[in-house]
Design an enzyme around this catalytic site. Sequence first.
Site, mmCIF file in Angstrom:
data_model
loop_
_atom_site.group_PDB
_atom_site.id
_atom_site.type_symbol
_atom_site.label_atom_id
_atom_site.label_comp_id
_atom_site.label_asym_id
_atom_site.label_seq_id
_atom_site.Cartn_x
_atom_site.Cartn_y
_atom_site.Cartn_z
ATOM 1 N N SER A 100 0.831 -1.206 0.000
ATOM 2 C CA SER A 100 0.000 0.000 0.000
ATOM 3 C C SER A 100 0.868 1.259 0.000
ATOM 4 C CB SER A 100 -0.943 -0.039 1.205
ATOM 5 O OG SER A 100 -1.908 0.974 1.137
ATOM 6 N N LYS A 140 -12.049 8.485 -9.278
ATOM 7 C CA LYS A 140 -11.189 9.640 -9.034
ATOM 8 C C LYS A 140 -9.985 9.273 -8.174
ATOM 9 C CE LYS A 140 -15.015 12.977 -9.223
ATOM 10 N NZ LYS A 140 -15.763 13.995 -8.455
#
Length: 433
Positions: A100, A140
């Site tokens: 991550s 987005k």
Amino acid sequence: MRAFFLALVAALFLCVTASATPSEPHVLAVKFENDVNPVTQDYVNGEIERANREHFDAVVILLDTPGGLSSSMQKIYKAELASEIPVIVYVSPPGSRAASAGVWIGQAADILAMAPQTNIGSSTPIDIGGGDIAKDLRRKVVNDAAASLRELARAHGRNAKWADAAVRKGENLGASEALEQNVIDVIAPDLPALLDKVDGRKTTPKNLVLHTAGARVTTVDMSLWKKILDTLIDPNLIVLFMSIGTLGIVVELWNPGLIFPGTMGAICLVLGLFGLQVLPISAAGLLLMILAFAFFAAEAFVPTHGAITVAGAVCFVIGSLLLFEPAGDTYKVSLPAVLAIAGTLAALMALVAFKIVQVRRAPVVTGTSELVGQVGVVREAVDPEGLVFVRGELWRGRTEGDPLPPGTPVRVERIDDGLVLEVERAEEPARVA
């Protein structure tokens, strides 16, 4: 004179030779085995600044992280990009990962290295529950994250296509695969081997030449104070501190002068508020938590037979789960922990409310009214008035019957306005205190 001149020339030659000899390289190794959060970000950035300030030849971040907050991640990789000395990110020891947010930290490094049996990837943004973000917002967020990671990889001459896939598809690679696909720069079994391997390399895009072979390594770890702060921002602890703090303050307000509940409550509230100040929080979650505590406190004053307590418990559970929603999957409150805390709070508040109502409904047991029905003894003959000893005190006593000599047990029947006890002879003897 000639001998002196030759000695002077020899000394100067030795000085010049000594000054021309390169000094031993010095590398700062920063242990980073934690989540990415404001505390660890402050620690890593502080060490990068130190390495630049003290002119180390390079700084190595020994990385093992599951990820964390994007805001803290951005501050770390910005510090890497701004560093004037080479920054090496080394995913180690074996078994470690750069997942991550850790992928961005790795791709921003001048040199990205991995130890064998480590992995990198899984960079897809997720919501608080670990699932997909809502469709429009997801597009987005994912596009922004993919563009950011692609650019970091491309600028450092690495595989931008894989960087995009790590975000969009959550791809993950082991060390050997990452090297084959140009995701990382080098594999090394340990730090000394890594420093030898990268010696002499020229970094992209900063064009810094690494001088790390045989370097003296200074290894640093988080200080005890920062480790304590890192522990205090655990979401479960924050919720627990806020709960204990509120309970302590409420109990102190209900029973002024106990001191301990109020003191402990204030300390726990401060610790909880510290965590709320450090981590990003949801306003809706915070308002629900405040409403829950208000409901708990109101239970003692509003006779709802537990309805307000139940409403407070529901608000507490929902508010706790929503409280750290902006922080992502790494920072969320455990549902079992929330249910346990909510149940305990509700039970304690219900018990306190029950006791308060019980006390309010109980007959008065203080003042002169408490003397009615008590048994005492005559100290001075009551004929028709005299002195009687009741509950450790001497009172004026009066009887409407036969005179009562000293030592006679008497029972208090009533008290007149002048605080004179109306007494009658009692069958049982009085207990004299």
